[in-house]
Design an enzyme around this catalytic site. Structure first.
Site, PDB file in Angstrom:
ATOM      1  N   LYS A  44       0.806  -1.223   0.000  1.00  0.00           N
ATOM      2  CA  LYS A  44       0.000   0.000   0.000  1.00  0.00           C
ATOM      3  C   LYS A  44       0.841   1.276   0.000  1.00  0.00           C
ATOM      4  O   LYS A  44       0.401   2.299  -0.522  1.00  0.00           O
ATOM      5  CB  LYS A  44      -0.959   0.001   1.201  1.00  0.00           C
ATOM      6  CG  LYS A  44      -2.079  -1.023   1.070  1.00  0.00           C
ATOM      7  CD  LYS A  44      -3.077  -0.899   2.206  1.00  0.00           C
ATOM      8  CE  LYS A  44      -4.125  -1.985   2.144  1.00  0.00           C
ATOM      9  NZ  LYS A  44      -5.153  -1.859   3.176  1.00  0.00           N
ATOM     10  N   ALA A  99      -1.928   1.914  15.550  1.00  0.00           N
ATOM     11  CA  ALA A  99      -1.243   3.036  14.886  1.00  0.00           C
ATOM     12  C   ALA A  99      -0.590   2.570  13.590  1.00  0.00           C
ATOM     13  O   ALA A  99       0.373   3.165  13.124  1.00  0.00           O
ATOM     14  CB  ALA A  99      -0.196   3.628  15.836  1.00  0.00           C
ATOM     15  N   GLY A 100      -1.120   1.520  13.007  1.00  0.00           N
ATOM     16  CA  GLY A 100      -0.600   1.026  11.727  1.00  0.00           C
ATOM     17  C   GLY A 100      -1.302   1.717  10.572  1.00  0.00           C
ATOM     18  O   GLY A 100      -1.930   2.771  10.737  1.00  0.00           O
ATOM     19  N   GLY A 101      -1.201   1.104   9.398  1.00  0.00           N
ATOM     20  CA  GLY A 101      -1.796   1.669   8.189  1.00  0.00           C
ATOM     21  C   GLY A 101      -3.303   1.817   8.316  1.00  0.00           C
ATOM     22  O   GLY A 101      -3.871   2.848   7.907  1.00  0.00           O
TER      23      GLY A 101
END
Ligand code: ATR
Length: 485
Positions: free
Chosen positions: A290, A354-356
């Protein structure tokens, strides 16, 4: 029209006939793999074609070509000669098999020879030349190769397209394994005379076979023509994705001439070359590409720039690649529907993770006016995200209970804690719900996560992730086809 050939892999003739019955409506012909039969069945092989009204390929594959025949070569050719008394439509002879008696008998009885070449270790550089050398006016050349990378898949597709352009003599060229899977679906477009498939319950005829039912029910193989638009999903892994089900179902329902195919990918630049070869029109982009895709596209919208993640690429009016992120819309639409509101001004919302996925959630929530706080296991990562997207960040533990309560009108869970195979993890184990919270877990497998169950027990309203998956796919569908899902 490329034929659908079911590979019969049972130990007995009776079982093979049952497999034909189970798949009859989805197939055009069968390949009898005699090397997989029990020896006591050999006496029935010659009459096999008279037991079905489908054309039959006779094959006795030796182990060096990926088959199970381990006996002497003399016995194998002897059996083949005997079995050719039967009314087979085709016989598969490996490229190194030289036997004038077999060839003579085959020709005199009007059986079509398929000359086959196998490579289980990759895609040879000279694939086109090998295939060309096997081709003949009365011989169908067959290549089954095993692409190990996007680069090798590109080589295979390139060779197919060249073969298709270079003459009318039929050929069969298919890729094994997960990288090769698209060639099985796109056989017609790539000029292959047929595609092989397996029964969903029987042992697979070769690595990466699609089942006969998936070919027709998911990919609508018989509707694919030269004109069919190809869309795709790229990722690694990609096999488990539900997107082909959603998109292809939509094409069928809306009468759109398109097919959506999963491409296992290990190199984006090579995939982009494949996309040009096949004039792929649009692609979903999933883990781990992504972010990596962004420098390779021609334009990116605000969401992509802000989140740093792009899950959709599609051709703009000039045929260049545009990128967007439909996860944001996919995430927010079901939430607003669920709450029966059109924006989140005045709402204090927390995002877990707090990732993608969390970044997409924060962006989407803020766009709708929400005040957002992020709670992450690794606080520093949460703080980093918060600084970039201008929100607050806290640790995901008991020390933040008060803050979580403050931002608890909606809690959006974006981590993979609770997702199969981590179903037993509840990332908010420390937090006592008071029942007023709306808990939105974007996981869709399982449908109800442990977190959702606990929240429900406390009286909270909960929302799972399946609608998000659908909504982001519907938006992609609109971008790829111009048609409302
Ligand atoms: P994605 O792009 O799908 O969001 P990611 O970028 O790998 O995936 O981020 C995974 C998120 O899930 C992170 O916020 C991670 O927390 P850390 O930053 O502390 O690693 C979170 N996560 C993963 N497993 C978790 C668990 N068991 N409990 C809580 N948070 C977890």
């Amino acid at each position: 029209m490329a034929h659908i050939c079911l590979v019969l892999t049972a130990k007995t003739i009776d079982e093979d006939l049952e497999i034909i019955r189970d798949n009859y409506d989805s197939i055009d012909m069968v390949e009898l793999r005699t090397d997989l039969l029990d020896q006591d069945q050999y006496s029935q092989v010659a009459r096999f074609p008279s037991l079905t009204d489908l054309p039959v390929i006779l094959t006795c594959r030796k182990d060096s070509d990926g088959g199970s025949w381990k006996g002497h070569e003399r016995d194998r050719t002897g059996h083949l000669l005997d079995w050719l008394d039967g009314e087979f439509s085709y016989v598969d002879l490996e490229m190194d098999l030289e036997n004038s008696e077999i060839e003579k008998k085959t020709r005199s009885s009007g059986i079509q020879i398929i000359r086959s070449f196998h490579d289980f270790h990759g895609v040879p550089e000279n694939l086109f030349e090998i295939m060309n050398s096997l081709r003949g006016t009365d011989v169908i050349a067959k290549g089954a190769v095993y692409p190990r990378s996007s680069e090798e898949l590109h080589r295979l597709i390139d060779a197919s397209i060249k073969l298709k352009k270079s003459g009318k003599v039929p050929f069969i060229l298919l890729g094994m394994g997960d990288f090769g899977f698209p060639t099985r679906i796109l056989a017609e477009k790539l000029g292959s005379y047929l595609t092989f498939c397996s029964d969903s319950a029987a042992p697979s005829g070769a690595p990466g076979h699609c089942s006969a039912s998936d070919l027709s029910e998911i990919y609508h193989f018989r509707q694919i023509s030269d004109k069919t638009t190809v869309n795709s999903i790229i990722g690694n892994p990609v096999k488990q994705s539900r997107s082909p089900h959603i998109h292809n179902k939509g094409y069928r329902e809306k009468n759109i001439d398109a097919v959506y195919v999963p491409f296992l990918t290990d190199s984006l630049p090579w995939f982009m070359k494949i996309a040009d070869l096949l004039t792929i029109n649009g692609s979903s982009v999933t883990v781990p590409f992504k972010s990596e895709i962004i420098p390779l596209i021609d334009s990116a919208d605000k969401a992509v720039k802000k989140i740093g993640a792009c899950n959709t690429i599609f051709r703009d009016e000039k045929g260049r690649w545009a990128g967007t992120n439909t996860d944001t819309y996919g995430l927010i639409k079901p939430l607003l529907d669920f709450l029966e509101i059109s924006d989140l001004s005045g709402w204090k919302v927390s995002v877990i993770g707090a990732g993608g996925a969390a970044r997409a959630a924060v962006f989407a929530l803020q766009e709708k006016g929400a005040e957002v706080a992020v709670f992450n296991r690794t606080l520093s990562r949460g703080v980093e995200l918060a600084e970039e997207l201008k929100c607050r960040a806290f640790a995901l533990d008991q020390s933040s209970e008060k803050e979580l309560r403050e931002y608890s009108s909606v809690i959006v869970q974006t981590t993979n804690a609770g997702m199969a195979p981590l179903e037993d993890i509840n990332p908010l184990k420390f937090y006592p719900f008071d029942g007023s919270e709306v808990v939105y877990d974007i996981i869709y497998k399982p449908e109800k996560t442990l977190l959702m169950k606990k929240a429900r027990e406390a009286g909270c309203r909960t929302l799972g992730g399946y609608r998000m998956l659908e909504e982001q796919a519907y938006l992609q569908f609109r971008l790829f086809t111009g048609v409302e899902y």
